[in-house]
Design a protein around this motif. Structure first.
Motif, mmCIF file in Angstrom:
data_model
loop_
_atom_site.group_PDB
_atom_site.id
_atom_site.type_symbol
_atom_site.label_atom_id
_atom_site.label_comp_id
_atom_site.label_asym_id
_atom_site.label_seq_id
_atom_site.Cartn_x
_atom_site.Cartn_y
_atom_site.Cartn_z
ATOM 1 N N TYR A 31 0.839 -1.197 0.000
ATOM 2 C CA TYR A 31 0.000 0.000 0.000
ATOM 3 C C TYR A 31 0.876 1.251 0.000
ATOM 4 O O TYR A 31 1.829 1.353 0.787
ATOM 5 C CB TYR A 31 -0.910 0.012 1.235
ATOM 6 N N SER A 32 0.532 2.169 -0.892
ATOM 7 C CA SER A 32 1.226 3.448 -0.958
ATOM 8 C C SER A 32 0.408 4.474 -0.191
ATOM 9 O O SER A 32 -0.668 4.879 -0.631
ATOM 10 C CB SER A 32 1.413 3.888 -2.414
ATOM 11 N N ALA A 33 0.909 4.890 0.946
ATOM 12 C CA ALA A 33 0.188 5.838 1.798
ATOM 13 C C ALA A 33 0.959 7.139 1.934
ATOM 14 O O ALA A 33 0.836 7.853 2.912
ATOM 15 C CB ALA A 33 -0.048 5.227 3.169
ATOM 16 N N GLY A 34 1.773 7.456 0.942
ATOM 17 C CA GLY A 34 2.600 8.649 0.981
ATOM 18 C C GLY A 34 3.904 8.359 0.274
ATOM 19 O O GLY A 34 4.125 7.271 -0.266
ATOM 20 N N GLN A 35 4.804 9.332 0.285
ATOM 21 C CA GLN A 35 6.105 9.117 -0.338
ATOM 22 C C GLN A 35 6.863 7.991 0.352
ATOM 23 O O GLN A 35 7.522 7.172 -0.281
ATOM 24 C CB GLN A 35 6.931 10.411 -0.267
ATOM 25 N N LYS A 36 6.771 7.938 1.673
ATOM 26 C CA LYS A 36 7.417 6.903 2.467
ATOM 27 C C LYS A 36 6.445 6.466 3.556
ATOM 28 O O LYS A 36 5.815 7.304 4.197
ATOM 29 C CB LYS A 36 8.705 7.449 3.093
ATOM 30 N N SER A 37 6.307 5.163 3.785
ATOM 31 C CA SER A 37 5.363 4.651 4.777
ATOM 32 C C SER A 37 6.049 3.623 5.662
ATOM 33 O O SER A 37 6.855 2.819 5.191
ATOM 34 C CB SER A 37 4.153 4.011 4.094
ATOM 35 N N ASN A 370 24.615 -9.686 6.762
ATOM 36 C CA ASN A 370 25.379 -8.878 5.806
ATOM 37 C C ASN A 370 24.698 -8.746 4.449
ATOM 38 O O ASN A 370 25.208 -8.056 3.566
ATOM 39 C CB ASN A 370 26.788 -9.447 5.626
ATOM 40 N N LEU A 371 23.531 -9.382 4.278
ATOM 41 C CA LEU A 371 22.769 -9.249 3.041
ATOM 42 C C LEU A 371 21.591 -8.288 3.188
ATOM 43 O O LEU A 371 20.837 -8.096 2.243
ATOM 44 C CB LEU A 371 22.250 -10.618 2.586
ATOM 45 N N GLY A 372 21.402 -7.707 4.366
ATOM 46 C CA GLY A 372 20.303 -6.770 4.559
ATOM 47 C C GLY A 372 19.442 -7.179 5.739
ATOM 48 O O GLY A 372 19.925 -7.796 6.700
ATOM 49 N N GLN A 373 18.153 -6.861 5.672
ATOM 50 C CA GLN A 373 17.215 -7.193 6.739
ATOM 51 C C GLN A 373 15.980 -7.855 6.139
ATOM 52 O O GLN A 373 15.422 -7.361 5.153
ATOM 53 C CB GLN A 373 16.825 -5.937 7.520
ATOM 54 N N ASP A 374 15.559 -8.962 6.742
ATOM 55 C CA ASP A 374 14.418 -9.732 6.268
ATOM 56 C C ASP A 374 13.415 -9.919 7.399
ATOM 57 O O ASP A 374 13.767 -9.889 8.577
ATOM 58 C CB ASP A 374 14.855 -11.122 5.782
ATOM 59 N N ILE A 375 12.158 -10.144 7.038
ATOM 60 C CA ILE A 375 11.129 -10.473 8.018
ATOM 61 C C ILE A 375 11.177 -11.971 8.294
ATOM 62 O O ILE A 375 11.228 -12.784 7.363
ATOM 63 C CB ILE A 375 9.743 -10.059 7.503
ATOM 64 N N CYS A 376 11.155 -12.333 9.571
ATOM 65 C CA CYS A 376 11.196 -13.738 9.985
ATOM 66 C C CYS A 376 10.008 -14.021 10.901
ATOM 67 O O CYS A 376 9.843 -13.350 11.928
ATOM 68 C CB CYS A 376 12.509 -14.032 10.713
ATOM 69 N N ILE A 377 9.179 -14.981 10.526
ATOM 70 C CA ILE A 377 8.053 -15.419 11.356
ATOM 71 C C ILE A 377 8.401 -16.807 11.881
ATOM 72 O O ILE A 377 8.619 -17.742 11.105
ATOM 73 C CB ILE A 377 6.733 -15.456 10.576
ATOM 74 N N ILE A 402 19.785 -11.663 -1.952
ATOM 75 C CA ILE A 402 21.075 -11.431 -2.591
ATOM 76 C C ILE A 402 21.442 -9.963 -2.689
ATOM 77 O O ILE A 402 22.464 -9.627 -3.267
ATOM 78 C CB ILE A 402 21.110 -12.057 -4.011
ATOM 79 N N ASN A 403 20.609 -9.040 -2.157
ATOM 80 C CA ASN A 403 21.058 -7.668 -2.064
ATOM 81 C C ASN A 403 20.658 -7.094 -0.720
ATOM 82 O O ASN A 403 20.112 -7.790 0.125
ATOM 83 C CB ASN A 403 20.574 -6.802 -3.243
ATOM 84 N N THR A 404 20.954 -5.823 -0.505
ATOM 85 C CA THR A 404 20.887 -5.280 0.855
ATOM 86 C C THR A 404 19.637 -4.454 1.110
ATOM 87 O O THR A 404 19.675 -3.496 1.877
ATOM 88 C CB THR A 404 22.140 -4.427 1.114
ATOM 89 N N ASN A 405 18.520 -4.781 0.509
ATOM 90 C CA ASN A 405 17.273 -4.114 0.867
ATOM 91 C C ASN A 405 16.854 -4.505 2.281
ATOM 92 O O ASN A 405 17.255 -5.530 2.812
ATOM 93 C CB ASN A 405 16.156 -4.475 -0.120
ATOM 94 N N THR A 429 7.209 -3.236 7.022
ATOM 95 C CA THR A 429 7.676 -2.113 6.211
ATOM 96 C C THR A 429 8.635 -2.669 5.183
ATOM 97 O O THR A 429 9.667 -3.246 5.524
ATOM 98 C CB THR A 429 8.383 -1.060 7.079
ATOM 99 N N PHE A 430 8.295 -2.511 3.895
ATOM 100 C CA PHE A 430 9.060 -3.131 2.818
ATOM 101 C C PHE A 430 9.899 -2.082 2.094
ATOM 102 O O PHE A 430 9.439 -0.975 1.833
ATOM 103 C CB PHE A 430 8.115 -3.855 1.864
ATOM 104 N N ASN A 431 11.149 -2.458 1.788
ATOM 105 C CA ASN A 431 12.142 -1.512 1.252
ATOM 106 C C ASN A 431 12.300 -0.341 2.216
ATOM 107 O O ASN A 431 12.270 0.827 1.834
ATOM 108 C CB ASN A 431 11.749 -1.028 -0.145
ATOM 109 N N ALA A 432 12.498 -0.681 3.477
ATOM 110 C CA ALA A 432 12.519 0.323 4.533
ATOM 111 C C ALA A 432 13.687 1.283 4.418
ATOM 112 O O ALA A 432 13.655 2.386 4.983
ATOM 113 C CB ALA A 432 12.554 -0.363 5.901
ATOM 114 N N ASN A 433 14.743 0.913 3.719
ATOM 115 C CA ASN A 433 15.911 1.770 3.589
ATOM 116 C C ASN A 433 15.822 2.706 2.393
ATOM 117 O O ASN A 433 16.819 3.312 1.994
ATOM 118 C CB ASN A 433 17.175 0.923 3.471
ATOM 119 N N THR A 434 14.634 2.870 1.823
ATOM 120 C CA THR A 434 14.439 3.787 0.700
ATOM 121 C C THR A 434 13.442 4.874 1.082
ATOM 122 O O THR A 434 12.753 4.773 2.094
ATOM 123 C CB THR A 434 13.912 3.037 -0.539
ATOM 124 N N PHE A 435 13.349 5.910 0.257
ATOM 125 C CA PHE A 435 12.380 6.979 0.481
ATOM 126 C C PHE A 435 11.018 6.649 -0.113
ATOM 127 O O PHE A 435 10.130 7.489 -0.139
ATOM 128 C CB PHE A 435 12.901 8.299 -0.091
#
Length: 444
Positions: A31-37, A370-377, A402-405, A429-435
């Protein structure tokens, strides 16, 4: 900038294909609720759908508004509401300055009539004048908004607690207690208005205290407890509150300052009298000198046990269980047990929930490596062992990691579908390191 008035907006949800969940997924929505959510909470609503609460940034990555996103049972968006107080001239120490408000959505509950109450934190940002482009963050206050079942807000500015006091107070959790026949809101979090009379108080190192509050359904104080050992000398936080038959159990972390060494942090559980807010019992939980954070809890009315999770800073998840009188049920001492869903990476806990039909517990967390951050349930059995079945743990990764998102975990909700099958819905929060980060919903 915070919205100049309350705005009601609707956005179409869009499917994101940059990331894939590792396990079987029934449905996925973004869901897009603004430039960054950024997401914070999710509940299953009485109509079978979901409501997510978080923060949206439309024009600036600094000053946000609270956002609520309502969906149906498939995660299809039905309405979105954004809430933010208008900028205005300051008062008190901010007199003559222009004040904007950075608002953060934290928790949401559904009322008995199908409406919603949202709690958040409102930070004052002061600008020298209306034309200034740079502001300075000041104190933070707790704010409540109420929405109808269709997303209409009853107040433009919400209800702010302790507006006239210029110290910071932040909420972490709140719940409704209707056991007496009258609804009460029970809150916990932290305050910078530290209590000088608590044990081991030190004026040079005491930075924050835990708190617990009881409000009536008009947000008036029944009582406000800030006495007696709300932590030790350093930074102390209330993370969650569990409502038991005989009291309110506040779970959080407390910090001790050691001479000549770094602070140490342990879990603290405090039981409060429902009528007066008087603390009646406490239970400290530490192990092997670990520094910990978190303290997310769930109360099982059948067994009358409180189970709470957190994590070692930079390491494993932690879990412990108490009965309603704060006697330790697991592990055998007053410590906690370590949970390691995988052999590498560090985990940051977000929530714990009871799996229906005596199915154990499910924990959401953010895994960092070292590959980023993932959600773990993660699924935990009734004997507190990690489930080793093929579907666990469930990961949400970027391109197979395989990348650092970065994807940050929100709460997870287990439920039983019409066919009697267990399902799990979570927000993040997905792609949390972006705007352009998005609030997401996944069902598996």
């Amino acid at each position: 900038m915070a919205f100049l008035s309350l705005t009601l907006c609707a956005h179409y949800s869009c499917k994101k294909d940059a990331s894939i969940p590792e396990n079987n997924t029934i449905s996925e929505q973004m869901y897009s609720a603004g430039q960054k959510s950024i997401t914070a909470d999710i509940i299953k609503t009485s109509d079978g759908g979901y409501l997510m609460v978080g923060t949206s940034y439309t024009n600036s990555p600094i000053e946000g508004d609270i956002v609520a996103i309502k969906t149906d049972a498939r995660g299809i968006q039905q309405w979105t509401t954004s809430m933010g107080k208008a900028s205005e001239m300051g008062s008190g120490s901010l007199n003559g300055q222009t004040v904007h408000y950075d608002e953060e959505g934290v928790k949401v509950v559904e009322e008995s009539d199908g409406s919603f109450t949202i709690a958040g934190n409102r930070t004052y940002i002061a600008y020298p004048n209306i034309n200034s482009s740079h502001g300075v963050k000041k104190h933070t206050k707790i704010v409540f908004y109420q929405l109808s079942s269709t997303g209409t807000a009853t107040s433009t500015d919400g209800v702010e607690l302790k507006s006239n006091d210029e110290f910071t107070e932040r909420i972490s959790d709140f719940k409704i207690d209707a056991s007496s026949g009258t609804s009460k809101y029970i809150l916990t979090g932290y305050t910078t208005d530290v209590n000088n009379s608590k044990p081991f108080y030190n004026t040079n190192t005491d930075l924050t205290d835990m708190f617990v509050m009881s409000l009536d359904n008009n947000f008036n104080f029944n009582w406000y407890e800030q006495n007696a050992a709300y932590g030790l000398q350093g930074k102390d936080y209330g993370t969650s509150v569990a409502i038991t038959p005989d009291g309110y159990a506040v779970i959080g972390t407390t910090q001790t300052i050691h001479s000549g060494s770094t602070p140490s942090t342990k879990f603290l559980v405090t039981l409060f009298d429902k009528a007066t807010g008087t603390p009646t019992k406490r239970s400290f939980h530490d192990s092997q000198g670990y520094d910990v954070e978190g303290g997310y809890s769930v109360y099982d009315a059948t067994t009358q046990n409180i189970t709470f999770v957190g994590n070692v800073v930079g390491g494993s998840l932690t879990i412990a269980q108490l009965d309603a009188n704060l006697s330790t049920q697991y592990p055998t001492n007053q410590g906690f047990e370590l949970l390691t869903p995988s052999s590498n990476g560090a985990f940051k806990a977000s929530s714990i929930a009871i799996v229906p039909n005596n199915g154990g517990f499910v924990i959401s967390s953010t895994k960092s490596d070292n590959l980023g951050q993932d959600i773990c349930i993660t699924k935990v059995e009734n004997d507190f062992s990690l489930s080793s079945t093929v579907d666990w743990p469930h990961y949400y990764k970027t391109n197979n990691g395989i990348n650092t998102n970065m994807h940050w975990a929100g709460p997870v909700l287990p439920s039983v579908d019409a066919n009697g099958n267990l399902q799990y819905a979570y927000t993040g929060t997905f792609n949390a390191n972006t705007f352009t980060s998005q609030i997401g919903w996944v069902l598996f």
